[in-house]
Structure formats: C-alpha cells, structure tokens
Scaffold this motif. Structure first.
Motif, mmCIF file in Angstrom:
data_model
loop_
_atom_site.group_PDB
_atom_site.id
_atom_site.type_symbol
_atom_site.label_atom_id
_atom_site.label_comp_id
_atom_site.label_asym_id
_atom_site.label_seq_id
_atom_site.Cartn_x
_atom_site.Cartn_y
_atom_site.Cartn_z
ATOM 1 N N ASP A 50 -9.355 5.426 -2.956
ATOM 2 C CA ASP A 50 -10.585 6.121 -2.575
ATOM 3 C C ASP A 50 -11.426 6.497 -3.791
ATOM 4 O O ASP A 50 -12.571 6.926 -3.636
ATOM 5 C CB ASP A 50 -10.265 7.373 -1.744
ATOM 6 C CG ASP A 50 -9.369 8.353 -2.475
ATOM 7 O OD1 ASP A 50 -8.475 7.918 -3.241
ATOM 8 O OD2 ASP A 50 -9.554 9.574 -2.299
ATOM 9 N N ARG A 51 -10.880 6.300 -4.994
ATOM 10 C CA ARG A 51 -11.592 6.668 -6.213
ATOM 11 C C ARG A 51 -11.806 5.522 -7.189
ATOM 12 O O ARG A 51 -12.595 5.664 -8.121
ATOM 13 C CB ARG A 51 -10.849 7.793 -6.938
ATOM 14 C CG ARG A 51 -10.830 9.087 -6.158
ATOM 15 C CD ARG A 51 -10.228 10.188 -6.966
ATOM 16 N NE ARG A 51 -10.313 11.461 -6.263
ATOM 17 C CZ ARG A 51 -9.676 12.545 -6.626
ATOM 18 N NH1 ARG A 51 -8.905 12.540 -7.709
ATOM 19 N NH2 ARG A 51 -9.798 13.651 -5.944
ATOM 20 N N MET A 52 -11.099 4.412 -6.997
ATOM 21 C CA MET A 52 -11.242 3.296 -7.938
ATOM 22 C C MET A 52 -10.799 1.991 -7.286
ATOM 23 O O MET A 52 -10.060 2.002 -6.303
ATOM 24 C CB MET A 52 -10.434 3.549 -9.208
ATOM 25 C CG MET A 52 -8.947 3.545 -8.993
ATOM 26 S SD MET A 52 -7.916 3.936 -10.441
ATOM 27 C CE MET A 52 -8.867 3.470 -11.796
ATOM 28 N N ALA A 53 -11.272 0.897 -7.847
ATOM 29 C CA ALA A 53 -10.820 -0.428 -7.418
ATOM 30 C C ALA A 53 -9.415 -0.666 -7.965
ATOM 31 O O ALA A 53 -9.004 -0.037 -8.949
ATOM 32 C CB ALA A 53 -11.782 -1.493 -7.944
ATOM 33 N N ARG A 54 -8.701 -1.571 -7.330
ATOM 34 C CA ARG A 54 -7.350 -1.902 -7.785
ATOM 35 C C ARG A 54 -7.410 -2.359 -9.246
ATOM 36 O O ARG A 54 -8.101 -3.319 -9.573
ATOM 37 C CB ARG A 54 -6.759 -3.001 -6.904
ATOM 38 C CG ARG A 54 -5.368 -3.414 -7.343
ATOM 39 C CD ARG A 54 -4.789 -4.434 -6.410
ATOM 40 N NE ARG A 54 -3.971 -3.680 -5.469
ATOM 41 C CZ ARG A 54 -3.457 -4.168 -4.363
ATOM 42 N NH1 ARG A 54 -3.687 -5.411 -4.013
ATOM 43 N NH2 ARG A 54 -2.720 -3.418 -3.595
ATOM 44 N N ILE A 62 -2.030 4.813 -3.774
ATOM 45 C CA ILE A 62 -1.471 6.125 -3.455
ATOM 46 C C ILE A 62 -2.061 6.556 -2.120
ATOM 47 O O ILE A 62 -3.268 6.493 -1.915
ATOM 48 C CB ILE A 62 -1.832 7.156 -4.549
ATOM 49 C CG1 ILE A 62 -1.167 6.774 -5.873
ATOM 50 C CG2 ILE A 62 -1.433 8.565 -4.120
ATOM 51 C CD1 ILE A 62 -1.641 7.616 -7.054
ATOM 52 N N ARG A 63 -1.205 7.001 -1.231
ATOM 53 C CA ARG A 63 -1.616 7.459 0.102
ATOM 54 C C ARG A 63 -1.451 8.982 0.198
ATOM 55 O O ARG A 63 -0.729 9.592 -0.585
ATOM 56 C CB ARG A 63 -0.780 6.768 1.191
ATOM 57 C CG ARG A 63 -0.892 5.252 1.156
ATOM 58 C CD ARG A 63 -2.284 4.817 1.504
ATOM 59 N NE ARG A 63 -2.368 3.350 1.478
ATOM 60 C CZ ARG A 63 -3.466 2.687 1.295
ATOM 61 N NH1 ARG A 63 -4.605 3.311 1.139
ATOM 62 N NH2 ARG A 63 -3.473 1.382 1.272
ATOM 63 N N PRO A 64 -2.085 9.618 1.178
ATOM 64 C CA PRO A 64 -2.075 11.089 1.266
ATOM 65 C C PRO A 64 -0.694 11.740 1.310
ATOM 66 O O PRO A 64 -0.531 12.849 0.811
ATOM 67 C CB PRO A 64 -2.856 11.373 2.551
ATOM 68 C CG PRO A 64 -3.778 10.207 2.680
ATOM 69 C CD PRO A 64 -2.990 9.023 2.164
ATOM 70 N N ARG A 65 0.308 11.105 1.861
ATOM 71 C CA ARG A 65 1.630 11.731 1.980
ATOM 72 C C ARG A 65 2.588 11.336 0.854
ATOM 73 O O ARG A 65 3.752 11.705 0.887
ATOM 74 C CB ARG A 65 2.228 11.381 3.340
ATOM 75 C CG ARG A 65 1.452 12.010 4.490
ATOM 76 C CD ARG A 65 1.988 11.681 5.873
ATOM 77 N NE ARG A 65 3.422 11.700 5.948
ATOM 78 C CZ ARG A 65 4.159 10.762 6.562
ATOM 79 N NH1 ARG A 65 3.593 9.737 7.156
ATOM 80 N NH2 ARG A 65 5.468 10.851 6.591
ATOM 81 N N ASP A 66 2.101 10.604 -0.153
ATOM 82 C CA ASP A 66 2.974 10.147 -1.242
ATOM 83 C C ASP A 66 3.322 11.289 -2.193
ATOM 84 O O ASP A 66 2.448 12.060 -2.612
ATOM 85 C CB ASP A 66 2.324 9.011 -2.019
ATOM 86 C CG ASP A 66 2.257 7.717 -1.222
ATOM 87 O OD1 ASP A 66 2.981 7.592 -0.214
ATOM 88 O OD2 ASP A 66 1.483 6.831 -1.612
ATOM 89 N N LEU A 67 4.597 11.369 -2.528
ATOM 90 C CA LEU A 67 5.141 12.395 -3.414
ATOM 91 C C LEU A 67 6.018 11.734 -4.471
ATOM 92 O O LEU A 67 6.418 10.573 -4.324
ATOM 93 C CB LEU A 67 6.028 13.373 -2.627
ATOM 94 C CG LEU A 67 5.454 14.035 -1.386
ATOM 95 C CD1 LEU A 67 6.568 14.770 -0.631
ATOM 96 C CD2 LEU A 67 4.347 14.995 -1.770
ATOM 97 N N MET A 93 -1.384 12.362 -4.589
ATOM 98 C CA MET A 93 -2.816 12.378 -4.279
ATOM 99 C C MET A 93 -3.326 13.788 -4.554
ATOM 100 O O MET A 93 -3.389 14.628 -3.672
ATOM 101 C CB MET A 93 -3.081 11.950 -2.843
ATOM 102 C CG MET A 93 -4.552 11.759 -2.550
ATOM 103 S SD MET A 93 -4.882 11.033 -0.931
ATOM 104 C CE MET A 93 -4.980 9.313 -1.380
ATOM 105 N N ARG A 94 -3.653 14.006 -5.815
ATOM 106 C CA ARG A 94 -4.080 15.321 -6.276
ATOM 107 C C ARG A 94 -5.583 15.509 -6.084
ATOM 108 O O ARG A 94 -6.328 14.542 -6.088
ATOM 109 C CB ARG A 94 -3.757 15.453 -7.766
ATOM 110 C CG ARG A 94 -2.284 15.364 -8.091
ATOM 111 C CD ARG A 94 -2.081 15.243 -9.590
ATOM 112 N NE ARG A 94 -2.711 16.324 -10.320
ATOM 113 C CZ ARG A 94 -2.058 17.276 -10.988
ATOM 114 N NH1 ARG A 94 -0.742 17.255 -11.026
ATOM 115 N NH2 ARG A 94 -2.722 18.211 -11.626
ATOM 116 N N PRO A 95 -6.038 16.768 -5.977
ATOM 117 C CA PRO A 95 -7.483 16.999 -5.884
ATOM 118 C C PRO A 95 -8.204 16.705 -7.208
ATOM 119 O O PRO A 95 -9.362 16.333 -7.204
ATOM 120 C CB PRO A 95 -7.601 18.476 -5.504
ATOM 121 C CG PRO A 95 -6.277 19.084 -5.799
ATOM 122 C CD PRO A 95 -5.258 17.986 -5.772
ATOM 123 N N ASP A 96 -7.494 16.867 -8.336
ATOM 124 C CA ASP A 96 -8.096 16.533 -9.628
ATOM 125 C C ASP A 96 -7.831 15.051 -9.922
ATOM 126 O O ASP A 96 -7.084 14.393 -9.203
ATOM 127 C CB ASP A 96 -7.547 17.443 -10.737
ATOM 128 C CG ASP A 96 -6.061 17.244 -11.020
ATOM 129 O OD1 ASP A 96 -5.498 16.167 -10.708
ATOM 130 O OD2 ASP A 96 -5.439 18.156 -11.570
#
Length: 160
Positions: A50-54, A62-67, A93-96
């Motif tokens: 959601d922030r960069m191309a591969r 990275i998906r929202p539930r990945d830890l 998936m950090r906010p920063d």
C-alpha cells in the motif's frame, strides 16, 4: 555487504547505516538491543504494497495481520506469524514507515535458539545516527537501491 563502524559497504559504495543501541556483539541476547556480529545470509524481503511497488520479484507483501514473534517461550519465536497470537510479537504493518521495506537476515533462523535474539532486519533508519533495537538501519533511498541488487542468500557480514 559488510557493516563496519564506517558504514555498510556494498557494490563499491559506502552507505551510512546505524546499528543497535547495544552496539555490535558476538553474544547477542533477546532484548539487549545489540546487532549480532558474524556472517548472516539474507533469507527474505518484505514490503508494504500500500506504500510502495514490489522492490524485487522475490519480495513478499506485508499484510495487516502479519507479526514477528519475539517471545522466546513461544513455538513461533523468531518467525513471521499472524494475529491474533498469544505471545509477544512486533506488528509488521506499522503506522510509521520503519518497516515499509524489510530485508530479513538469517540470524537465529529458521530453528531459533531461545533467547538468542529475534527480528534482526535491515530496514530504514528513524533518522541518521539514531540506533535501532538491534537491526541495521539505512537511509530509505539506499535501502531501496540495495533491495534491487541483492538476492536470497546474499551475505551480510557484521564486524564487531
């Protein structure tokens, strides 16, 4: 790639980098903030789609539930996991933007020795000179440049 007190040397360039707040240590332990010395292999690459191309064809989104589990008592210690998890873990998936691009090292992986440390990544730095929690931090432009030029198994040498 070679990390020295003068920076990270890679493909004829010297890139400014930061290491852990605990310095570089041969006897790395969970929570000490140190970057482990030695020869490590690159074993993966993660990125925020959601922030960069591969950044490379072998990079995994990275998906929202990945830890990343950092609980030495848990079976998933030093492994990528999914929420919910009944153990201590870092949300990938950090906010920063710290983990927008993460290069995974083979430190204490895939068969982790409990307590030797987890999540030794190469990722962007918070700011020039600011230490990490044990990872190697780079300027985001240098990190993206490097990500396009490494492969699975590339060696990372960290000199103490």
């Amino acid at each position: 790639m070679v990390v020295t007190p003068a920076g990270l040397r890679f493909r004829g360039r010297r890139l400014a980098c930061t290491v852990g707040r605990g310095g570089v240590r041969a006897d790395k332990r969970e929570g000490d903030g140190a970057t482990p010395s030695g020869v490590h292999r690159i074993v993966g690459m993660l990125y925020r789609p959601d922030r960069m191309a591969r950044p490379a064809d072998w990079a995994v989104p990275i998906r929202p539930r990945d830890l990343w589990c950092d609980d030495p008592r848990h079976a998933d210690y030093n492994l990528m996991a999914r929420a919910p998890l009944d153990a201590s873990a870092e949300r990938l998936m950090r906010p920063d933007p710290l983990y927008d691009l993460v290069i995974l090292t083979g430190w204490n992986w895939p068969h982790a020795e409990r307590g030797r440390g987890s999540a030794i990544f190469i990722h962007r730095w918070r700011r020039p000179g600011a230490p990490t929690e044990g990872c190697v931090g780079l300027d985001p432009r240098d990190l993206r440049w490097m990500a396009r030029r490494i492969g699975f198994g590339t060696r990372l040498v960290v000199r103490g």
